[in-house]
Design a protein around this motif. Structure first.
Motif, PDB file in Angstrom:
ATOM      1  N   THR A  56      35.203  33.951  25.620  1.00 56.50           N
ATOM      2  CA  THR A  56      34.322  34.088  26.770  1.00 56.50           C
ATOM      3  C   THR A  56      34.839  35.189  27.693  1.00 56.50           C
ATOM      4  OG1 THR A  56      35.518  32.531  28.187  1.00 56.50           O
ATOM      5  CG2 THR A  56      33.877  31.610  26.653  1.00 56.50           C
ATOM      6  N   PRO A  57      33.994  35.720  28.596  1.00 59.13           N
ATOM      7  CA  PRO A  57      34.464  36.729  29.555  1.00 59.13           C
ATOM      8  C   PRO A  57      35.675  36.266  30.359  1.00 59.13           C
ATOM      9  CG  PRO A  57      32.076  36.703  29.546  1.00 59.13           C
ATOM     10  CD  PRO A  57      32.519  35.560  28.667  1.00 59.13           C
ATOM     11  N   PHE A 108      24.577  47.385  37.908  1.00 59.42           N
ATOM     12  CA  PHE A 108      25.906  46.786  37.787  1.00 59.42           C
ATOM     13  C   PHE A 108      26.921  47.399  38.757  1.00 59.42           C
ATOM     14  CE2 PHE A 108      24.094  45.530  33.703  1.00 59.42           C
ATOM     15  CZ  PHE A 108      24.492  44.217  33.621  1.00 59.42           C
ATOM     16  N   LEU A 153      28.883  42.079  43.232  1.00 55.95           N
ATOM     17  CA  LEU A 153      29.367  41.562  41.947  1.00 55.95           C
ATOM     18  C   LEU A 153      30.888  41.612  41.858  1.00 55.95           C
ATOM     19  CD1 LEU A 153      26.816  43.236  39.482  1.00 55.95           C
ATOM     20  CD2 LEU A 153      26.798  40.877  40.335  1.00 55.95           C
ATOM     21  N   GLY A 180      30.135  45.111  33.612  1.00 57.05           N
ATOM     22  CA  GLY A 180      29.476  43.953  33.010  1.00 57.05           C
ATOM     23  C   GLY A 180      30.188  42.641  33.312  1.00 57.05           C
ATOM     24  N   HIS A 181      29.797  41.609  32.560  1.00 57.82           N
ATOM     25  CA  HIS A 181      30.307  40.259  32.836  1.00 57.82           C
ATOM     26  C   HIS A 181      31.819  40.153  32.637  1.00 57.82           C
ATOM     27  CE1 HIS A 181      26.270  38.857  33.387  1.00 57.82           C
ATOM     28  NE2 HIS A 181      25.908  39.226  32.171  1.00 57.82           N
ATOM     29  N   VAL A 182      32.349  40.832  31.624  1.00 56.19           N
ATOM     30  CA  VAL A 182      33.797  40.780  31.400  1.00 56.19           C
ATOM     31  C   VAL A 182      34.528  41.461  32.556  1.00 56.19           C
ATOM     32  CG1 VAL A 182      35.699  41.513  29.915  1.00 56.19           C
ATOM     33  CG2 VAL A 182      33.588  40.660  28.895  1.00 56.19           C
ATOM     34  N   GLN A 232      33.528  41.752  35.599  1.00 57.72           N
ATOM     35  CA  GLN A 232      33.415  40.926  36.804  1.00 57.72           C
ATOM     36  C   GLN A 232      34.483  39.829  36.812  1.00 57.72           C
ATOM     37  OE1 GLN A 232      29.243  39.695  37.133  1.00 57.72           O
ATOM     38  NE2 GLN A 232      28.656  41.741  36.432  1.00 57.72           N
ATOM     39  N   CYS A 233      34.690  39.201  35.660  1.00 59.31           N
ATOM     40  CA  CYS A 233      35.748  38.185  35.558  1.00 59.31           C
ATOM     41  C   CYS A 233      37.129  38.824  35.683  1.00 59.31           C
ATOM     42  CB  CYS A 233      35.644  37.450  34.218  1.00 59.31           C
ATOM     43  SG  CYS A 233      34.241  36.327  34.085  1.00 59.31           S
TER      44      CYS A 233
END
Length: 326
Positions: free
Chosen positions: A306-307, A208, A213, A182-184, A186-187
């Motif tokens: 935030t992520p 995903f 990504l 997920g977004h976290v 990815q960061c």
């Protein structure tokens, strides 16, 4: 030795150029970098890696170029002084190794082979009365016979008795396995790649589990979490971070991950979620010692929301963990 430095040496050699490897042998006082830290300096003055920055690094680089012009190896000592003050604050001893003749080609090939085959091998250099000898790649048995070391080092080290030996394990960077894409994640993949970790991602959702990504990832695996264990072959140098799509899948992963050899295991989640997960794991037969290995909620307490901020907090915790286990 870091793969980045070997890549730089190999690139220069393949282009027909000599280069110099400068490696920190020891440090004193407030010197910024430890034993085994290195940088490669080309004949054109280009640099890969760092031995500490500032005026120290400038002096090391200039000496590297001077020695490289002669094709010479050496050991040199440097003092560090506080900015704008003639106050001694520390120092380093640096080993200079020139890659400038045909012996370099053999050494480069041996180092590359050891890394690619994931063999237990070490780059060693004998230093007698402050004079460096020839660098060699040795197996564990050869290392023990040559240096009289019973327990091989996990990190670069300089032996204390004369003659001294600089011993550098030839191993890949530690692997961080992100369970979840997920977004976290990815960061986090981008952030942890900056710390020289090898990034693997495991995700059971097809949308995903996409390499685009995770441009910094070495591998992205699309599979069910119950089948990931056999694919990953986790070792004691691996770090696992669990942040899948839900509490149940997190639990399924932790149930086998905490029984693995992984060096570090972390999980994202609230304190309530982590407490309930630990209760389930205990009821499912895991020991308190196994559950005690879990770092959760993962990340230093910096108020991350935030992520990107969460990724920074997790990276900070891994830096703290790594520095306390050297």
């Amino acid at each position: 030795m870091e793969r980045e430095l070997l890549n730089a040496i190999e690139a220069e050699w393949n282009a027909g150029n000599a280069c110099m490897l400068a490696t920190v042998l020891s440090r004193r006082g407030s010197a910024p970098r430890g034993v085994g830290t290195g940088m490669v300096v080309s004949a054109a003055g280009e640099q890969v890696g760092t031995v500490g920055g500032g005026s120290l690094e400038f002096r090391v680089k200039q000496d590297a170029l001077t020695l490289l012009a002669k094709g010479a190896c050496a050991v040199k000592e440097y003092e560090i002084h506080a900015d704008e003050k003639d106050v001694y604050s520390g120092g380093v001893t640096v080993l200079f190794r020139a890659f400038a003749d045909q012996t370099a080609e053999t050494l480069i090939g041996q180092m590359r082979s050891a890394l690619e085959q994931q063999a237990e091998a070490y780059l060693v250099c004998e230093i007698v009365n402050g004079n460096p000898g020839e660098s060699r790649v040795l197996s564990l048995t050869e290392l023990q016979d040559a240096c009289g070391i019973s327990c091989p080092p996990e990190q670069p080290m300089l032996t204390e008795t004369e003659p001294q030996w600089l011993i550098e394990p030839l191993r890949e960077s530690p692997r961080v396995i992100l369970f979840g894409g997920g977004h976290v994640a990815q960061c986090m993949a981008r952030q942890l790649a900056l710390l020289d970790y090898r990034i693997w991602v495991v995700e059971d959702r097809e949308e995903f589990a996409v390499s685009a990504l995770f441009p910094a990832a070495e591998r992205v695996i699309h599979c069910g979490y119950d089948s990931a264990e056999a694919l990953l072959r986790i070792t004691k140098r691996d770090h696992g971070i669990v942040m899948s799509r839900g509490h149940e899948t997190d639990y399924q992963i932790l149930r086998w991950l905490l029984r693995s050899e992984a060096d570090y295991i972390g999980c994202i989640g609230s304190r309530k979620k982590i407490a309930l997960t630990k209760e389930r794991l205990l009821a499912d037969g895991l020991s308190t010692e196994q559950i005690g290995r879990l770092h959760a909620p993962i990340g230093l307490a910096i108020g991350a929301q935030t992520p990107a901020e969460i990724a920074v907090s997790v990276a900070a915790e891994l830096i703290q963990y790594r520095s306390s286990h050297v």
